[in-house]
Design a protein around this motif. Structure first.
Motif, PDB file in Angstrom:
ATOM      1  N   GLU A   1      59.893  34.738  43.678  1.00 35.56           N
ATOM      2  CA  GLU A   1      59.740  35.320  45.007  1.00 35.56           C
ATOM      3  C   GLU A   1      59.716  34.250  46.097  1.00 35.56           C
ATOM      4  N   GLU A   2      59.178  33.092  45.797  1.00 37.40           N
ATOM      5  CA  GLU A   2      59.197  31.987  46.762  1.00 37.40           C
ATOM      6  C   GLU A   2      60.632  31.551  47.030  1.00 37.40           C
ATOM      7  N   SER A   3      61.443  31.487  45.982  1.00 37.59           N
ATOM      8  CA  SER A   3      62.848  31.106  46.135  1.00 37.59           C
ATOM      9  C   SER A   3      63.619  32.146  46.936  1.00 37.59           C
ATOM     10  N   ILE A   4      63.375  33.421  46.632  1.00 36.18           N
ATOM     11  CA  ILE A   4      64.080  34.489  47.335  1.00 36.18           C
ATOM     12  C   ILE A   4      63.695  34.523  48.805  1.00 36.18           C
ATOM     13  N   ALA A   5      62.396  34.367  49.087  1.00 38.78           N
ATOM     14  CA  ALA A   5      61.948  34.376  50.490  1.00 38.78           C
ATOM     15  C   ALA A   5      62.566  33.223  51.267  1.00 38.78           C
ATOM     16  N   HIS A   6      62.645  32.061  50.641  1.00 40.98           N
ATOM     17  CA  HIS A   6      63.275  30.904  51.285  1.00 40.98           C
ATOM     18  C   HIS A   6      64.751  31.187  51.556  1.00 40.98           C
ATOM     19  N   HIS A   7      65.416  31.821  50.600  1.00 46.52           N
ATOM     20  CA  HIS A   7      66.826  32.152  50.759  1.00 46.52           C
ATOM     21  C   HIS A   7      67.019  33.176  51.873  1.00 46.52           C
ATOM     22  N   TYR A   8      66.163  34.187  51.933  1.00 50.33           N
ATOM     23  CA  TYR A   8      66.237  35.175  53.008  1.00 50.33           C
ATOM     24  C   TYR A   8      66.039  34.515  54.372  1.00 50.33           C
ATOM     25  N   ASN A   9      65.131  33.567  54.450  1.00 47.79           N
ATOM     26  CA  ASN A   9      64.922  32.860  55.718  1.00 47.79           C
ATOM     27  C   ASN A   9      66.182  32.126  56.160  1.00 47.79           C
ATOM     28  N   ASN A  10      66.891  31.537  55.209  1.00 44.14           N
ATOM     29  CA  ASN A  10      68.155  30.867  55.538  1.00 44.14           C
ATOM     30  C   ASN A  10      69.178  31.865  56.071  1.00 44.14           C
TER      31      ASN A  10
ATOM     32  N   GLU B   1      71.878  40.396  68.124  1.00 42.62           N
ATOM     33  CA  GLU B   1      71.988  41.792  68.522  1.00 42.62           C
ATOM     34  C   GLU B   1      72.991  42.528  67.646  1.00 42.62           C
ATOM     35  N   LYS B   2      74.116  41.900  67.396  1.00 44.81           N
ATOM     36  CA  LYS B   2      75.149  42.528  66.566  1.00 44.81           C
ATOM     37  C   LYS B   2      74.636  42.793  65.153  1.00 44.81           C
ATOM     38  N   TYR B   3      73.893  41.837  64.607  1.00 43.79           N
ATOM     39  CA  TYR B   3      73.421  41.942  63.221  1.00 43.79           C
ATOM     40  C   TYR B   3      71.988  42.471  63.137  1.00 43.79           C
ATOM     41  N   LYS B   4      71.563  43.189  64.173  1.00 46.81           N
ATOM     42  CA  LYS B   4      70.170  43.622  64.274  1.00 46.81           C
ATOM     43  C   LYS B   4      69.714  44.417  63.054  1.00 46.81           C
ATOM     44  N   GLU B   5      70.504  45.395  62.632  1.00 46.98           N
ATOM     45  CA  GLU B   5      70.090  46.249  61.517  1.00 46.98           C
ATOM     46  C   GLU B   5      70.026  45.469  60.207  1.00 46.98           C
ATOM     47  N   LEU B   6      71.002  44.606  59.980  1.00 48.07           N
ATOM     48  CA  LEU B   6      70.980  43.802  58.760  1.00 48.07           C
ATOM     49  C   LEU B   6      69.801  42.836  58.776  1.00 48.07           C
ATOM     50  N   LEU B   7      69.518  42.271  59.935  1.00 47.50           N
ATOM     51  CA  LEU B   7      68.365  41.388  60.073  1.00 47.50           C
ATOM     52  C   LEU B   7      67.068  42.125  59.774  1.00 47.50           C
ATOM     53  N   GLN B   8      66.946  43.354  60.238  1.00 49.44           N
ATOM     54  CA  GLN B   8      65.742  44.138  59.978  1.00 49.44           C
ATOM     55  C   GLN B   8      65.542  44.353  58.482  1.00 49.44           C
ATOM     56  N   VAL B   9      66.621  44.639  57.777  1.00 50.30           N
ATOM     57  CA  VAL B   9      66.542  44.836  56.330  1.00 50.30           C
ATOM     58  C   VAL B   9      66.082  43.554  55.638  1.00 50.30           C
ATOM     59  N   ILE B  10      66.723  42.450  55.971  1.00 54.33           N
ATOM     60  CA  ILE B  10      66.408  41.190  55.313  1.00 54.33           C
ATOM     61  C   ILE B  10      64.980  40.751  55.623  1.00 54.33           C
ATOM     62  N   LYS B  11      64.546  40.903  56.875  1.00 54.00           N
ATOM     63  CA  LYS B  11      63.183  40.513  57.238  1.00 54.00           C
ATOM     64  C   LYS B  11      62.149  41.355  56.500  1.00 54.00           C
TER      65      LYS B  11
END
Length: 217
Positions: free
Chosen positions: A142-151, A162-172
């Motif tokens: 989970e530490e690795s995945i969270a780091h990858h999501y942050n990237n 703004e364009k990627y708002k929905e995808l950003l919400q999912v990833i966050k």
């Protein structure tokens, strides 16, 4: 009805994109919009989005197989409900990325059969070390995945937040839930696992390799 089923029936396409739109006379596909987002199949950075969705789908699939392996060994123990709760969240993550793969026409990694076996083996193998071993695996992954999501969040923010708002919400959202799993692992004595530091380092090296390969293949 699930998003994947809706897409198969054509309902999701009509809901998100309107009526099906053919190629133009020059073979160029007319721009379509993804639901309420500004993202369309034509105005996004396809290489970046394909890479993000493919690797995240693979990562969530692998996480599901890890928890399946842990439950096979520890499901009837006192820690079973804790693992099951985290697994249920991972199932939702996988479902969402499966839907995004359909919506954005992203192919899955060709390594899915490999991650199927390796993920289950990792989950079951660390669970055989006991509760502490399973939780050490959870912390490392989970530490690795969270780091990858942050990237990925930084990449999309640099592109167009703004364009990627929905995808950003999912990833966050998923990033935050992975961090919760990380903390749960620590709360359940992950650091008491045999050779914890070595085990964590080895698992995270494997995660880095899996991310690299799944993004590209």
């Amino acid at each position: 009805m699930s998003c994947a089923a809706l897409m198969a029936s054509g309902s999701l396409w009509r809901l998100c994109f309107g009526a099906p739109r053919p190629l133009s006379a020059y073979g160029r596909r007319i721009s379509v919009r993804f639901c309420s987002s500004r993202m369309t199949l034509d105005n996004i950075n396809r290489a970046a989005v394909d890479r993000i969705i493919r690797v995240d789908h693979a990562g969530e699939y692998g996480a599901n197989r890890i928890y399946a392996g842990q439950m096979a060994v520890l499901g009837r123990t006192s820690v079973g409900p804790v693992i099951q709760k985290m697994w249920d969240q991972e199932k939702e993550h996988l479902k969402k990325f499966s839907e995004l793969m359909v919506a954005f026409r992203v192919r899955p990694t060709v390594l899915m059969p490999f991650w199927n076996v390796v993920g289950f083996a990792l989950g079951a193998g660390t669970a055989l070390l006991g509760r502490e071993g399973a939780m050490a695996c959870t912390v490392a992954v989970e530490e690795s995945i969270a780091h990858h999501y942050n990237n990925q969040i930084r990449t999309l923010m640099d592109e167009d937040p703004e364009k990627y708002k929905e995808l950003l919400q999912v990833i966050k959202k998923f990033r935050d839930e992975e961090l919760e799993h990380h903390d749960i692992g620590l709360e359940h004595d992950a650091e008491l696992a045999p050779a914890y530091a070595v085990l964590k380092k080895a698992i995270q090296a494997g995660c880095s390799a899996a991310i690299y390969l799944s993004e590209r293949f």
